[in-house]
Design a protein around this motif. Sequence first.
Motif, PDB file in Angstrom:
ATOM      1  N   PRO A   1       0.803  -1.219   0.000  1.00 47.11           N
ATOM      2  CA  PRO A   1       0.000   0.000   0.000  1.00 47.11           C
ATOM      3  C   PRO A   1       0.838   1.271   0.000  1.00 47.11           C
ATOM      4  O   PRO A   1       0.330   2.353  -0.244  1.00 47.11           O
ATOM      5  CB  PRO A   1      -0.818  -0.112   1.286  1.00 47.11           C
ATOM      6  N   TRP A   2       2.147   1.141   0.279  1.00 41.23           N
ATOM      7  CA  TRP A   2       2.994   2.334   0.327  1.00 41.23           C
ATOM      8  C   TRP A   2       3.838   2.485  -0.940  1.00 41.23           C
ATOM      9  O   TRP A   2       4.712   3.337  -0.997  1.00 41.23           O
ATOM     10  CB  TRP A   2       3.921   2.257   1.549  1.00 41.23           C
ATOM     11  N   ALA A   3       3.608   1.589  -1.951  1.00 38.58           N
ATOM     12  CA  ALA A   3       4.429   1.626  -3.163  1.00 38.58           C
ATOM     13  C   ALA A   3       4.118   2.869  -3.983  1.00 38.58           C
ATOM     14  O   ALA A   3       2.992   3.348  -4.034  1.00 38.58           O
ATOM     15  CB  ALA A   3       4.180   0.369  -4.002  1.00 38.58           C
ATOM     16  N   SER A   4       5.121   3.370  -4.674  1.00 36.66           N
ATOM     17  CA  SER A   4       5.044   4.503  -5.591  1.00 36.66           C
ATOM     18  C   SER A   4       4.547   5.759  -4.884  1.00 36.66           C
ATOM     19  O   SER A   4       4.463   5.843  -3.666  1.00 36.66           O
ATOM     20  CB  SER A   4       4.177   4.155  -6.801  1.00 36.66           C
ATOM     21  N   TRP A   5       4.209   6.763  -5.680  1.00 41.46           N
ATOM     22  CA  TRP A   5       3.868   8.069  -5.100  1.00 41.46           C
ATOM     23  C   TRP A   5       2.538   8.098  -4.364  1.00 41.46           C
ATOM     24  O   TRP A   5       2.361   8.948  -3.478  1.00 41.46           O
ATOM     25  CB  TRP A   5       3.880   9.138  -6.183  1.00 41.46           C
ATOM     26  N   PRO A   6       1.521   7.210  -4.643  1.00 36.14           N
ATOM     27  CA  PRO A   6       0.323   7.257  -3.774  1.00 36.14           C
ATOM     28  C   PRO A   6       0.628   7.005  -2.307  1.00 36.14           C
ATOM     29  O   PRO A   6      -0.079   7.485  -1.426  1.00 36.14           O
ATOM     30  CB  PRO A   6      -0.562   6.158  -4.369  1.00 36.14           C
ATOM     31  N   GLY A   7       1.686   6.216  -2.045  1.00 36.19           N
ATOM     32  CA  GLY A   7       2.047   5.986  -0.644  1.00 36.19           C
ATOM     33  C   GLY A   7       2.428   7.274   0.058  1.00 36.19           C
ATOM     34  O   GLY A   7       2.122   7.475   1.238  1.00 36.19           O
ATOM     35  N   THR A   8       3.103   8.180  -0.659  1.00 33.03           N
ATOM     36  CA  THR A   8       3.463   9.468  -0.054  1.00 33.03           C
ATOM     37  C   THR A   8       2.225  10.273   0.301  1.00 33.03           C
ATOM     38  O   THR A   8       2.147  10.899   1.375  1.00 33.03           O
ATOM     39  CB  THR A   8       4.350  10.261  -1.023  1.00 33.03           C
ATOM     40  N   LEU A   9       1.230  10.249  -0.599  1.00 30.98           N
ATOM     41  CA  LEU A   9      -0.010  10.960  -0.305  1.00 30.98           C
ATOM     42  C   LEU A   9      -0.742  10.336   0.876  1.00 30.98           C
ATOM     43  O   LEU A   9      -1.363  11.040   1.677  1.00 30.98           O
ATOM     44  CB  LEU A   9      -0.907  10.963  -1.549  1.00 30.98           C
ATOM     45  N   ARG A  10      -0.695   9.020   0.983  1.00 23.08           N
ATOM     46  CA  ARG A  10      -1.353   8.363   2.124  1.00 23.08           C
ATOM     47  C   ARG A  10      -0.707   8.784   3.441  1.00 23.08           C
ATOM     48  O   ARG A  10      -1.394   9.041   4.434  1.00 23.08           O
ATOM     49  CB  ARG A  10      -1.278   6.853   1.948  1.00 23.08           C
ATOM     50  N   ILE A  11       0.618   8.818   3.440  1.00 21.26           N
ATOM     51  CA  ILE A  11       1.311   9.236   4.669  1.00 21.26           C
ATOM     52  C   ILE A  11       0.934  10.672   5.024  1.00 21.26           C
ATOM     53  O   ILE A  11       0.660  11.005   6.192  1.00 21.26           O
ATOM     54  CB  ILE A  11       2.824   9.092   4.483  1.00 21.26           C
ATOM     55  N   ALA A  12       0.920  11.549   4.009  1.00 22.51           N
ATOM     56  CA  ALA A  12       0.546  12.942   4.269  1.00 22.51           C
ATOM     57  C   ALA A  12      -0.902  13.025   4.754  1.00 22.51           C
ATOM     58  O   ALA A  12      -1.228  13.817   5.648  1.00 22.51           O
ATOM     59  CB  ALA A  12       0.734  13.770   3.000  1.00 22.51           C
ATOM     60  N   GLY A  13      -1.795  12.211   4.156  1.00 18.64           N
ATOM     61  CA  GLY A  13      -3.197  12.236   4.591  1.00 18.64           C
ATOM     62  C   GLY A  13      -3.356  11.805   6.027  1.00 18.64           C
ATOM     63  O   GLY A  13      -4.138  12.399   6.793  1.00 18.64           O
ATOM     64  N   ILE A  14      -2.640  10.762   6.421  1.00 19.40           N
ATOM     65  CA  ILE A  14      -2.720  10.307   7.817  1.00 19.40           C
ATOM     66  C   ILE A  14      -2.219  11.397   8.757  1.00 19.40           C
ATOM     67  O   ILE A  14      -2.819  11.660   9.813  1.00 19.40           O
ATOM     68  CB  ILE A  14      -1.900   9.014   7.984  1.00 19.40           C
ATOM     69  N   ALA A  15      -1.114  12.056   8.376  1.00 17.80           N
ATOM     70  CA  ALA A  15      -0.578  13.111   9.240  1.00 17.80           C
ATOM     71  C   ALA A  15      -1.557  14.278   9.358  1.00 17.80           C
ATOM     72  O   ALA A  15      -1.805  14.810  10.460  1.00 17.80           O
ATOM     73  CB  ALA A  15       0.769  13.582   8.680  1.00 17.80           C
ATOM     74  N   VAL A  16      -2.165  14.699   8.216  1.00 16.84           N
ATOM     75  CA  VAL A  16      -3.108  15.819   8.264  1.00 16.84           C
ATOM     76  C   VAL A  16      -4.350  15.453   9.068  1.00 16.84           C
ATOM     77  O   VAL A  16      -4.862  16.259   9.876  1.00 16.84           O
ATOM     78  CB  VAL A  16      -3.475  16.238   6.821  1.00 16.84           C
ATOM     79  N   ALA A  17      -4.863  14.235   8.865  1.00 20.43           N
ATOM     80  CA  ALA A  17      -6.055  13.821   9.601  1.00 20.43           C
ATOM     81  C   ALA A  17      -5.787  13.773  11.097  1.00 20.43           C
ATOM     82  O   ALA A  17      -6.599  14.239  11.912  1.00 20.43           O
ATOM     83  CB  ALA A  17      -6.518  12.458   9.093  1.00 20.43           C
ATOM     84  N   THR A  18      -4.661  13.228  11.480  1.00 19.76           N
ATOM     85  CA  THR A  18      -4.333  13.151  12.912  1.00 19.76           C
ATOM     86  C   THR A  18      -4.182  14.538  13.512  1.00 19.76           C
ATOM     87  O   THR A  18      -4.707  14.828  14.609  1.00 19.76           O
ATOM     88  CB  THR A  18      -3.032  12.349  13.093  1.00 19.76           C
TER      89      THR A  18
END
Length: 300
Positions: free
Chosen positions: A166-183
């Motif tokens: 789930p963290w492969a390629s550039w969508p993984g970077t967006l997921r990490i940023a989304g989790i940080a913003v949501a938290t």
Amino acid sequence: MKLDRAELGRGALDPAELAGELGLCELELREYRDAAEHLTWSLAQDRALPRELRGRFQIGQAKAVFYVVELLLSVDPPDAEVLIDGKPIGRTARAYKLFLEPGRHMVRARAPGREDAFHVFHAERGDKQEIMMQLPRAAVVSAMEPPATSKPASAQPAARAKDPGPWASWPGTLRIAGIAVATAGVSVGAILMIRAGKLDDELAARRDRLLGQSPSSSSMCWQAPRNAPCAELARLQDARNLSGRAGLATIITGGVVGAVTAASFVTDLSFLGSSPARGRIHVSPVATGEEIGARLEGLW
């Protein structure tokens, strides 16, 4: 020394003496290698030389050896043929003491049923080289031995490629940023809501004290001018409302971002260049007077 043919015919000169005298003559002719070999062989015949001749030959041998290279060679097996610079030395033994001209030389040893051995070295005059050469046995292949047949390689199933994480390629970077913003959004919103609650409690306490001290109606503070005693209550009310609204908006924003981030783990992102997921879901934010969150619907 003058050699008489008659004396040679009668055997008046011993071979050791003859070799020594020949070595001295070669020394005068500056043929140092031959002189060193003949004088060395003569001195090796210990019982055949008188003391006077032995002294002369030792002095001559020392002079000749000074100008040549002394090679001490041992060979295994002892019956191997030895060649120096491509020329056989003409005899076989386990150990040799040879004299060579200064420079580069190649020693080769060969024997039936053995692998050849080679040694190359460079030496200056007066040097002494010690070489040990051992000839290994040659590998013998039996004619009766059947040729080895290679077994057909069984077809191995192709290894299944692993699904990208789930963290492969550039969508993984967006997921990490989304989790940080949501938290961060939910955390900041919760802090603002807690502050709004504390301000509300303080506002209620001050209003109760003010009403207890004055017989006036409860609405006089809300219409009071800025310099009235209850102006502080109006300021607290504004701060409470601002913190509550900001906290509610921040929590809603964090919840929406978190819901979208969670949905990206199971949503088809093929249009973004990522591998498709197995199922799709529908995400919709929910905000009521009593609860805030997101509703996820779908099958995965």
